[in-house]
Design a protein around this motif. Structure first.
Motif, PDB file in Angstrom:
ATOM      1  N   ILE A 132      -6.021  -3.194   0.963  1.00  0.00           N
ATOM      2  CA  ILE A 132      -5.847  -1.746   0.953  1.00  0.00           C
ATOM      3  C   ILE A 132      -4.362  -1.464   0.734  1.00  0.00           C
ATOM      4  N   GLU A 133      -4.054  -0.214   0.441  1.00  0.00           N
ATOM      5  CA  GLU A 133      -2.660   0.192   0.303  1.00  0.00           C
ATOM      6  C   GLU A 133      -2.311   1.149   1.430  1.00  0.00           C
ATOM      7  N   PHE A 134      -1.058   1.089   1.843  1.00  0.00           N
ATOM      8  CA  PHE A 134      -0.575   1.930   2.927  1.00  0.00           C
ATOM      9  C   PHE A 134      -0.860   3.407   2.655  1.00  0.00           C
ATOM     10  N   ARG A 135      -0.677   3.833   1.427  1.00  0.00           N
ATOM     11  CA  ARG A 135      -0.869   5.253   1.105  1.00  0.00           C
ATOM     12  C   ARG A 135      -2.293   5.729   1.396  1.00  0.00           C
ATOM     13  N   ASP A 136      -3.245   4.797   1.429  1.00  0.00           N
ATOM     14  CA  ASP A 136      -4.639   5.171   1.670  1.00  0.00           C
ATOM     15  C   ASP A 136      -4.950   5.403   3.151  1.00  0.00           C
ATOM     16  N   ILE A 137      -4.084   4.915   4.029  1.00  0.00           N
ATOM     17  CA  ILE A 137      -4.304   5.132   5.468  1.00  0.00           C
ATOM     18  C   ILE A 137      -3.166   5.929   6.089  1.00  0.00           C
ATOM     19  N   LYS A 138      -2.245   6.353   5.229  1.00  0.00           N
ATOM     20  CA  LYS A 138      -1.082   7.082   5.728  1.00  0.00           C
ATOM     21  C   LYS A 138      -1.523   8.266   6.591  1.00  0.00           C
ATOM     22  N   PHE A 139      -2.546   8.973   6.130  1.00  0.00           N
ATOM     23  CA  PHE A 139      -3.198   9.957   6.984  1.00  0.00           C
ATOM     24  C   PHE A 139      -4.513   9.331   7.413  1.00  0.00           C
ATOM     25  N   PRO A 140      -4.823   9.249   8.630  1.00  0.00           N
ATOM     26  CA  PRO A 140      -4.257   9.942   9.774  1.00  0.00           C
ATOM     27  C   PRO A 140      -3.208   9.147  10.552  1.00  0.00           C
TER      28      PRO A 140
END
Length: 187
Positions: A132-140
């Protein structure tokens, strides 16, 4: 120049042009295929991130941990027969790494923190393995890290993380370090 030579030269020119067109078409198709594979990978990564978050938030203990990050004075069912009101101060005390005798309320706080950090560990591992990429879990996750900071729980969590060697969770929090360094945190 004879007609036969002209036909041979014309045929060679046509073959060269045809070869160039074929090569251009192959290169274009390869590029298109690479772009499509990249889009498919991004879709799979984004979908996997969604699944990580969905699994994390499906856990009642994780949900309670996230509520404890954001609300003080909420009531939780800490055992099937017992409810308790938990404040930010209770969380700070409950996550201590010394004096390891705990009340039922503190055990529940620690169990919720463990559940939350277990999922954070998995998320960081998935990021490091390019699943996965960080940007995909940045929220929440940004919201939760900001809540840790805003409500003076960051240092209590960090001490707990270090004591119980949640190394991936520590690395995950470090992704937010620039914001945390400019914020007020509990000493």
């Amino acid at each position: 120049m004879t007609l036969a030579n002209q036909i041979q030269i014309t045929a060679q020119i046509v073959a060269i042009i045809g070869g160039l067109i074929a090569a251009y078409k192959i290169i274009t198709e390869i590029k298109q295929s690479r772009l499509e594979r990249h889009r498919d990978l991004r879709w799979k990564q984004a979908n996997s991130a969604h699944e990580f978050l969905k699994d994390m938030l499906a856990s009642k203990m994780v949900t309670d941990a996230t509520i404890m990050l954001d609300w003080t004075g909420r009531t939780f069912n800490i055992t099937p027969d017992q409810k308790a009101t938990i404040t930010f101060q209770d969380v700070q005390v409950g996550l201590r790494t010394d004096n390891l005798v705990f009340s039922e309320k503190e055990v529940y706080i620690r169990d919720c923190a463990d559940a939350f950090l277990f999922h954070v560990e998995l998320i960081e591992q998935a990021i490091r393995n390019d699943l996965i990429e960080f940007r995909d879990i940045k929220f929440p996750m940004t919201y939760y890290v900001n809540a840790l900071r805003k409500n003076n729980l960051y240092n209590a969590y960090l001490a707990f993380i270090k004591e119980y060697e949640y190394k991936n969770a520590e690395k995950f929090l470090n992704r937010f370090s620039a914001k945390l360094k400019t914020s007020r945190v509990m000493s």
